[in-house]
Design a protein around this motif. Structure first.
Motif, PDB file in Angstrom:
ATOM      1  N   MET A 137       0.835  -1.201   0.000  1.00 32.84           N
ATOM      2  CA  MET A 137       0.000   0.000   0.000  1.00 32.84           C
ATOM      3  C   MET A 137       0.867   1.247   0.000  1.00 32.84           C
ATOM      4  O   MET A 137       0.597   2.200  -0.733  1.00 32.84           O
ATOM      5  N   ALA A 138       1.927   1.255   0.802  1.00 34.76           N
ATOM      6  CA  ALA A 138       2.811   2.419   0.888  1.00 34.76           C
ATOM      7  C   ALA A 138       3.464   2.713  -0.464  1.00 34.76           C
ATOM      8  O   ALA A 138       3.725   3.872  -0.793  1.00 34.76           O
ATOM      9  N   LYS A 139       3.718   1.670  -1.249  1.00 31.25           N
ATOM     10  CA  LYS A 139       4.318   1.857  -2.572  1.00 31.25           C
ATOM     11  C   LYS A 139       3.275   2.116  -3.653  1.00 31.25           C
ATOM     12  O   LYS A 139       3.616   2.416  -4.793  1.00 31.25           O
ATOM     13  N   GLY A 140       2.004   1.951  -3.315  1.00 31.61           N
ATOM     14  CA  GLY A 140       0.948   2.145  -4.305  1.00 31.61           C
ATOM     15  C   GLY A 140       0.794   0.963  -5.242  1.00 31.61           C
ATOM     16  O   GLY A 140       0.352   1.127  -6.383  1.00 31.61           O
ATOM     17  N   THR A 141       1.137  -0.239  -4.794  1.00 31.15           N
ATOM     18  CA  THR A 141       1.072  -1.409  -5.667  1.00 31.15           C
ATOM     19  C   THR A 141       0.086  -2.470  -5.174  1.00 31.15           C
ATOM     20  O   THR A 141       0.109  -3.600  -5.652  1.00 31.15           O
ATOM     21  N   TYR A 142      -0.788  -2.145  -4.247  1.00 32.99           N
ATOM     22  CA  TYR A 142      -1.679  -3.158  -3.685  1.00 32.99           C
ATOM     23  C   TYR A 142      -3.058  -3.169  -4.345  1.00 32.99           C
ATOM     24  O   TYR A 142      -3.473  -4.155  -4.917  1.00 32.99           O
ATOM     25  N   GLY A 143      -3.815  -2.068  -4.257  1.00 31.68           N
ATOM     26  CA  GLY A 143      -5.184  -2.051  -4.757  1.00 31.68           C
ATOM     27  C   GLY A 143      -5.342  -1.178  -5.985  1.00 31.68           C
ATOM     28  O   GLY A 143      -4.600  -0.225  -6.191  1.00 31.68           O
ATOM     29  N   TRP A 144      -6.322  -1.514  -6.808  1.00 33.00           N
ATOM     30  CA  TRP A 144      -6.655  -0.662  -7.951  1.00 33.00           C
ATOM     31  C   TRP A 144      -8.084  -0.926  -8.390  1.00 33.00           C
ATOM     32  O   TRP A 144      -8.667  -1.955  -8.063  1.00 33.00           O
ATOM     33  N   ILE A 145      -8.624   0.051  -9.129  1.00 36.26           N
ATOM     34  CA  ILE A 145      -9.987  -0.064  -9.647  1.00 36.26           C
ATOM     35  C   ILE A 145     -10.035   0.650 -10.997  1.00 36.26           C
ATOM     36  O   ILE A 145      -9.298   1.608 -11.231  1.00 36.26           O
ATOM     37  N   LEU A 146     -10.898   0.166 -11.864  1.00 36.16           N
ATOM     38  CA  LEU A 146     -11.106   0.767 -13.176  1.00 36.16           C
ATOM     39  C   LEU A 146     -12.519   1.335 -13.219  1.00 36.16           C
ATOM     40  O   LEU A 146     -13.495   0.594 -13.066  1.00 36.16           O
ATOM     41  N   LEU A 147     -12.615   2.649 -13.399  1.00 35.49           N
ATOM     42  CA  LEU A 147     -13.900   3.336 -13.505  1.00 35.49           C
ATOM     43  C   LEU A 147     -14.096   3.762 -14.957  1.00 35.49           C
ATOM     44  O   LEU A 147     -13.155   3.724 -15.750  1.00 35.49           O
ATOM     45  N   ALA A 148     -15.293   4.199 -15.311  1.00 28.67           N
ATOM     46  CA  ALA A 148     -15.568   4.617 -16.686  1.00 28.67           C
ATOM     47  C   ALA A 148     -16.417   5.880 -16.691  1.00 28.67           C
ATOM     48  O   ALA A 148     -17.206   6.120 -15.781  1.00 28.67           O
ATOM     49  N   THR A 149     -16.241   6.670 -17.746  1.00 24.24           N
ATOM     50  CA  THR A 149     -16.962   7.927 -17.918  1.00 24.24           C
ATOM     51  C   THR A 149     -17.125   8.206 -19.411  1.00 24.24           C
ATOM     52  O   THR A 149     -16.291   7.772 -20.209  1.00 24.24           O
ATOM     53  N   PRO A 150     -18.151   8.957 -19.797  1.00 27.82           N
ATOM     54  CA  PRO A 150     -18.288   9.316 -21.209  1.00 27.82           C
ATOM     55  C   PRO A 150     -17.238  10.343 -21.671  1.00 27.82           C
ATOM     56  O   PRO A 150     -16.964  10.446 -22.856  1.00 27.82           O
ATOM     57  N   ASP A 151     -16.658  11.125 -20.743  1.00 27.27           N
ATOM     58  CA  ASP A 151     -15.711  12.182 -21.119  1.00 27.27           C
ATOM     59  C   ASP A 151     -14.513  12.171 -20.174  1.00 27.27           C
ATOM     60  O   ASP A 151     -14.492  12.875 -19.161  1.00 27.27           O
ATOM     61  N   VAL A 152     -13.506  11.388 -20.495  1.00 25.45           N
ATOM     62  CA  VAL A 152     -12.349  11.242 -19.619  1.00 25.45           C
ATOM     63  C   VAL A 152     -11.561  12.547 -19.482  1.00 25.45           C
ATOM     64  O   VAL A 152     -10.996  12.827 -18.431  1.00 25.45           O
ATOM     65  N   ASP A 153     -11.530  13.369 -20.535  1.00 25.79           N
ATOM     66  CA  ASP A 153     -10.784  14.629 -20.453  1.00 25.79           C
ATOM     67  C   ASP A 153     -11.411  15.579 -19.445  1.00 25.79           C
ATOM     68  O   ASP A 153     -10.705  16.222 -18.663  1.00 25.79           O
ATOM     69  N   ASP A 154     -12.736  15.649 -19.430  1.00 25.16           N
ATOM     70  CA  ASP A 154     -13.434  16.496 -18.475  1.00 25.16           C
ATOM     71  C   ASP A 154     -13.191  16.014 -17.044  1.00 25.16           C
ATOM     72  O   ASP A 154     -12.886  16.809 -16.153  1.00 25.16           O
ATOM     73  N   VAL A 155     -13.315  14.714 -16.822  1.00 28.22           N
ATOM     74  CA  VAL A 155     -13.074  14.157 -15.492  1.00 28.22           C
ATOM     75  C   VAL A 155     -11.631  14.401 -15.073  1.00 28.22           C
ATOM     76  O   VAL A 155     -11.359  14.790 -13.942  1.00 28.22           O
ATOM     77  N   VAL A 196      -1.605  12.588  -9.817  1.00 26.88           N
ATOM     78  CA  VAL A 196      -1.786  12.169 -11.202  1.00 26.88           C
ATOM     79  C   VAL A 196      -0.744  11.106 -11.527  1.00 26.88           C
ATOM     80  O   VAL A 196       0.446  11.305 -11.303  1.00 26.88           O
ATOM     81  N   VAL A 197      -1.194   9.984 -12.062  1.00 20.86           N
ATOM     82  CA  VAL A 197      -0.300   8.916 -12.498  1.00 20.86           C
ATOM     83  C   VAL A 197      -0.142   8.960 -14.014  1.00 20.86           C
ATOM     84  O   VAL A 197       0.941   8.762 -14.538  1.00 20.86           O
ATOM     85  N   GLN A 198      -1.248   9.246 -14.716  1.00 18.89           N
ATOM     86  CA  GLN A 198      -1.212   9.290 -16.179  1.00 18.89           C
ATOM     87  C   GLN A 198      -2.262  10.263 -16.685  1.00 18.89           C
ATOM     88  O   GLN A 198      -3.430  10.188 -16.294  1.00 18.89           O
ATOM     89  N   GLU A 199      -1.850  11.173 -17.542  1.00 19.58           N
ATOM     90  CA  GLU A 199      -2.797  12.073 -18.195  1.00 19.58           C
ATOM     91  C   GLU A 199      -3.610  11.280 -19.214  1.00 19.58           C
ATOM     92  O   GLU A 199      -3.219  10.170 -19.591  1.00 19.58           O
ATOM     93  N   PRO A 200      -4.738  11.826 -19.701  1.00 21.30           N
ATOM     94  CA  PRO A 200      -5.530  11.090 -20.690  1.00 21.30           C
ATOM     95  C   PRO A 200      -4.669  10.680 -21.889  1.00 21.30           C
ATOM     96  O   PRO A 200      -3.943  11.497 -22.456  1.00 21.30           O
ATOM     97  N   THR A 201      -4.759   9.401 -22.221  1.00 24.04           N
ATOM     98  CA  THR A 201      -3.920   8.812 -23.257  1.00 24.04           C
ATOM     99  C   THR A 201      -4.734   7.843 -24.092  1.00 24.04           C
ATOM    100  O   THR A 201      -5.510   7.056 -23.553  1.00 24.04           O
ATOM    101  N   ASP A 202      -4.538   7.878 -25.408  1.00 24.41           N
ATOM    102  CA  ASP A 202      -5.121   6.866 -26.285  1.00 24.41           C
ATOM    103  C   ASP A 202      -4.199   5.660 -26.245  1.00 24.41           C
ATOM    104  O   ASP A 202      -3.055   5.725 -26.700  1.00 24.41           O
ATOM    105  N   GLN A 203      -4.689   4.579 -25.693  1.00 27.22           N
ATOM    106  CA  GLN A 203      -3.886   3.372 -25.530  1.00 27.22           C
ATOM    107  C   GLN A 203      -3.862   2.553 -26.821  1.00 27.22           C
ATOM    108  O   GLN A 203      -4.837   2.576 -27.580  1.00 27.22           O
ATOM    109  N   PRO A 204      -2.790   1.821 -27.061  1.00 22.84           N
ATOM    110  CA  PRO A 204      -2.711   1.008 -28.285  1.00 22.84           C
ATOM    111  C   PRO A 204      -3.737  -0.121 -28.334  1.00 22.84           C
ATOM    112  O   PRO A 204      -4.014  -0.662 -29.396  1.00 22.84           O
TER     113      PRO A 204
END
Length: 136
Positions: free
Chosen positions: A77-95, A106-114
């Motif tokens: 947890m202290a390293k930030g490698t224990y838990g995660w969740i994936l959420l969804a939205t119609p407008d990721v840039d706005d969120v 911030v870990v990652q700015e909005p990105t188009d993934q391959p």
């Protein structure tokens, strides 16, 4: 079969900071908050979706967990490698703009993934990775 996702769990190490993030930053409702001090089990979820929740729970309190396992969980947890969740939205840039305007890490700015999605990522106060994907 008729099965839905009702609740998923993420650990917290500061219940007040976690509530502030999920309620004030992401706009989730606090549905329940039981316990006291740092030993609180808090249920949050998106407004208008009463059947879907996140349980924010104190880490490693299961009596079946060994001290070594407890220590490993807290270290992850202290390293930030224990838990995660994936959420969804119609407008990721706005969120992203709204969440970035807070003190969220911030870990990652909005990105188009391959692999065909557009997403961004933050860490909650406990170090959990919160990825937010754009619905297409």
């Amino acid at each position: 079969m008729d099965i839905t996702i009702h609740t998923t769990a993420l650990p917290h190490d500061d219940p007040d900071a976690s509530v502030a993030f999920y309620r004030d930053v992401l706009g989730f409702e606090v549905r329940s908050d039981v316990g006291q001090g740092r030993m609180r089990w808090i249920t949050v979820g998106p407004a208008g979706q009463p059947g879907t929740s996140i349980l924010l729970a104190p880490p490693a309190v299961d009596p079946g967990i060994t001290e070594d396992e407890r220590r490993t969980i807290l270290e992850m947890m202290a390293k930030g490698t224990y838990g995660w969740i994936l959420l969804a939205t119609p407008d990721v840039d706005d969120v992203f703009e709204k969440v970035q305007a807070t003190d969220a890490e911030v870990v990652q700015e909005p990105t188009d993934q391959p692999y065909g999605v557009r997403d961004c990522a933050f860490r909650d106060p406990a170090g959990n990775l919160v990825r937010i994907q754009e619905l297409r």
